[in-house]
Design a protein around this motif. Structure first.
Motif, short mmCIF file in Angstrom:
data_model
loop_
_atom_site.label_atom_id
_atom_site.label_comp_id
_atom_site.label_asym_id
_atom_site.label_seq_id
_atom_site.Cartn_x
_atom_site.Cartn_y
_atom_site.Cartn_z
N GLY A 164 0.80 -1.22 0.00
CA GLY A 164 0.00 0.00 0.00
C GLY A 164 0.83 1.27 0.00
O GLY A 164 0.56 2.20 -0.75
N ASP A 165 1.87 1.32 0.85
CA ASP A 165 2.70 2.53 0.91
C ASP A 165 3.39 2.77 -0.42
O ASP A 165 3.51 3.92 -0.87
N LEU A 166 3.85 1.69 -1.05
CA LEU A 166 4.51 1.83 -2.35
C LEU A 166 3.52 2.33 -3.40
O LEU A 166 3.86 3.19 -4.23
N LEU A 167 2.31 1.83 -3.36
CA LEU A 167 1.30 2.26 -4.31
C LEU A 167 0.98 3.74 -4.13
O LEU A 167 0.81 4.48 -5.11
N VAL A 168 0.88 4.20 -2.89
CA VAL A 168 0.65 5.61 -2.62
C VAL A 168 1.78 6.45 -3.20
O VAL A 168 1.56 7.47 -3.87
N GLU A 169 3.01 6.02 -2.97
CA GLU A 169 4.18 6.74 -3.47
C GLU A 169 4.17 6.79 -5.00
O GLU A 169 4.41 7.84 -5.61
N ARG A 170 3.87 5.65 -5.64
CA ARG A 170 3.83 5.59 -7.10
C ARG A 170 2.74 6.49 -7.66
O ARG A 170 2.91 7.13 -8.69
N THR A 171 1.60 6.54 -6.97
CA THR A 171 0.50 7.36 -7.46
C THR A 171 0.84 8.84 -7.41
O THR A 171 0.60 9.59 -8.37
N VAL A 172 1.41 9.29 -6.29
CA VAL A 172 1.80 10.69 -6.18
C VAL A 172 2.87 11.03 -7.22
O VAL A 172 2.82 12.08 -7.87
N GLU A 173 3.83 10.13 -7.41
CA GLU A 173 4.86 10.35 -8.42
C GLU A 173 4.26 10.44 -9.82
O GLU A 173 4.65 11.29 -10.63
N ALA A 174 3.32 9.56 -10.13
CA ALA A 174 2.68 9.57 -11.45
C ALA A 174 1.88 10.85 -11.66
O ALA A 174 1.88 11.43 -12.75
N LEU A 175 1.21 11.31 -10.61
CA LEU A 175 0.44 12.55 -10.72
C LEU A 175 1.36 13.73 -11.01
O LEU A 175 1.09 14.54 -11.91
N LEU A 176 2.45 13.83 -10.27
CA LEU A 176 3.39 14.94 -10.46
C LEU A 176 4.06 14.85 -11.83
O LEU A 176 4.27 15.87 -12.49
N ALA A 177 4.41 13.62 -12.25
CA ALA A 177 5.05 13.45 -13.55
C ALA A 177 4.10 13.82 -14.69
O ALA A 177 4.50 14.46 -15.67
N THR A 178 2.84 13.42 -14.56
CA THR A 178 1.86 13.74 -15.59
C THR A 178 1.63 15.25 -15.65
O THR A 178 1.53 15.83 -16.74
N ALA A 179 1.57 15.88 -14.49
CA ALA A 179 1.40 17.34 -14.45
C ALA A 179 2.60 18.04 -15.06
O ALA A 179 2.45 18.99 -15.84
N ALA A 180 3.80 17.58 -14.73
CA ALA A 180 5.00 18.20 -15.27
C ALA A 180 5.06 18.04 -16.79
O ALA A 180 5.42 18.98 -17.51
#
Length: 452
Positions: A164-180
């Protein structure tokens, strides 16, 4: 005696600015002449508001009108779409789908993060599709019914707790990467759709233990980011917003969406507004006691309620009794309501496939029995709320289309004394994400444009 009040100059300016901004949002770039004709405002008033809006960075020149000769009258003005960026997120047990959009709601990028797949699968995919037509996300895996919240997609909390913690981290990273990738330095607002009850007063997700723990952790991680407002809403409510704004109920101020998928739930729009109830539980129709079940639902499980007659598992069982069988369609197109990480063992895709096959082959007995089951639940909504219109959404509503909707309407007319139209949903497989983008966009524009 009541004294009539007139708007102060500052209030009048704010009203005029919001009117012009809404027109530019709805219609795209306009000339000053267009704005005068559409608003009825005078030439000096329009000139002043355009100057104000350009100074604020909300409006800029956007070329010239081909219909007019060159010069000041031909100059087009449009919203500065990159003035603010927003995101919509659809959370389910099996993973997360997200969309990044600009101020106008135009999709700039998408990403899907599957709970059961390695981090490489979280790479964002950027495209230019509109949020309601991409099919990037599936239907809600469950509804407000808590017994459906933990039983689909990637499994319940136990299936993903370790990661779960890894999934949360991956999701936030994907959101920031998509926004960037979309050119967004920061996100103004993020709207999140999740299964479960959302407290309308606090915005807290009521995790009764049926939902994966990482749902709550992801919300906390998103809310911990400074400068970004996070709005949480029940996923079926977001689907209802999409059907109201861009789908089958665009012409209705009153309607109820019945979401038919792995679980069952409802979204209620009355007088043009989403109705959540005192605890956020409006639409928990999975718990509705109905005939034809063994026993009654209780406060913790909706087994024995409406859920037991129209969930995807119940529909597959009904189809088998009628000699119908259809494998999940793995080649479905852009409108398909598949979920991230869905496997062959999941019954929701099979339920949609069997309903679609029944419509194609004219399996009248099966369709009539299914329509009667749906009408029984719909009648309870109608005699209490009198919405005048019911929209069938989710995998089953989409697969059944107008054929299933017409049969439900026919049965409903015999069960309820109130005239009620039944329509098939048209917001498609990305209804939750579309509703999230609409909700985030409304919040951004309220702050930037002013007004309600």
């Amino acid at each position: 005696m009541t004294t009539a009040r007139t708007a102060t100059p500052s209030t009048a300016r704010a009203i005029n600015d919001r009117l012009a901004l809404d027109l530019l949002l709805e219609r795209g770039p306009l000339t000053a002449s267009d704005l005068r004709a559409l608003t009825g405002l005078s030439r000096p008033t329009v000139a002043d508001l355009l100057e104000r809006l350009q100074r604020s960075g909300l409006v800029a020149h956007a070329g010239e009108s081909a219909a007019l000769r060159r010069g000041p009258n031909a100059r087009l003005y449009g919203l500065v779409a990159d003035r603010a960026h927003l995101a919509g997120i659809d959370i389910r047990a099996s993973g997360v789908s997200l969309v990044v959009a600009d101020l106008t709601g135009r999709t700039l990028g998408t990403a899907t993060i599957a709970a059961s797949l390695p981090a490489a699968s979280a790479a964002p995919v950027v495209d230019g599709e509109e949020p309601n037509g991409s099919g990037d996300a599936g239907a809600p895996e469950s509804t407000g019914c808590s017994c459906g919240s933990g039983g689909s997609g990637g499994g319940g909390a136990g299936a993903v707790t370790t990661d779960g913690d890894l999934l949360v981290e991956r999701t936030v990273e994907a959101l920031l990467a998509t926004a960037a990738e979309a050119g967004a330095g920061e996100l103004h607002t993020v709207a999140v759709g999740a299964p479960g009850l959302v407290d309308p007063a606090t915005g807290a997700l009521n995790n009764s233990g049926k939902l994966p723990e990482w749902h709550t952790k992801l919300l906390a991680a998103l809310r911990s980011r400074p400068g970004t407002e996070v709005i949480l809403e029940n996923e079926v409510n977001l689907a209802g917003i999409a059907e109201h704004r861009i789908g089958a109920a665009k012409d209705r101020r009153d309607f109820a969406l019945i979401w038919l998928g792995h679980g069952v739930g409802a979204s209620v729009i009355l007088d043009g507004r989403l109705r959540r109830g005192a605890s956020g539980g409006t639409g928990e129709i999975g718990f509705l006691p109905v005939p034809g079940t063994i026993g009654l639902p209780d406060s913790k499980k909706c087994d024995g309620g409406f859920h037991s007659t129209v969930s995807s598992a119940a529909i597959c069982e009904l189809a088998a009794r009628h000699g119908l069988r259809a494998e999940p369609d793995t080649e479905e197109g852009a409108g398909a309501e598949t979920e991230p990480g869905v496997g062959a063992e999941d019954r929701e895709p099979a339920a949609g496939a069997v309903v679609r096959r029944a419509v194609e082959t004219g399996a009248d007995d099966f369709l009539d029995e299914l329509a009667l089951r749906i009408a029984v639940g719909a009648s309870a909504i109608c005699v209490v709320l009198d919405p005048g219109c019911v929209v069938l959404g989710g995998e089953i509503g989409q697969a059944g289309g107008p054929e299933l909707a017409s049969r439900v309407e026919r049965h409903l007319s015999r069960l309820s004394p109130l005239a009620t139209e039944v329509r098939a949903g048209t917001a498609g497989g990305g209804a939750v994400l579309a509703g999230a983008v609409l909700t985030a966009g409304d919040a951004v524009r309220r702050e930037l444009f002013g007004g309600d």
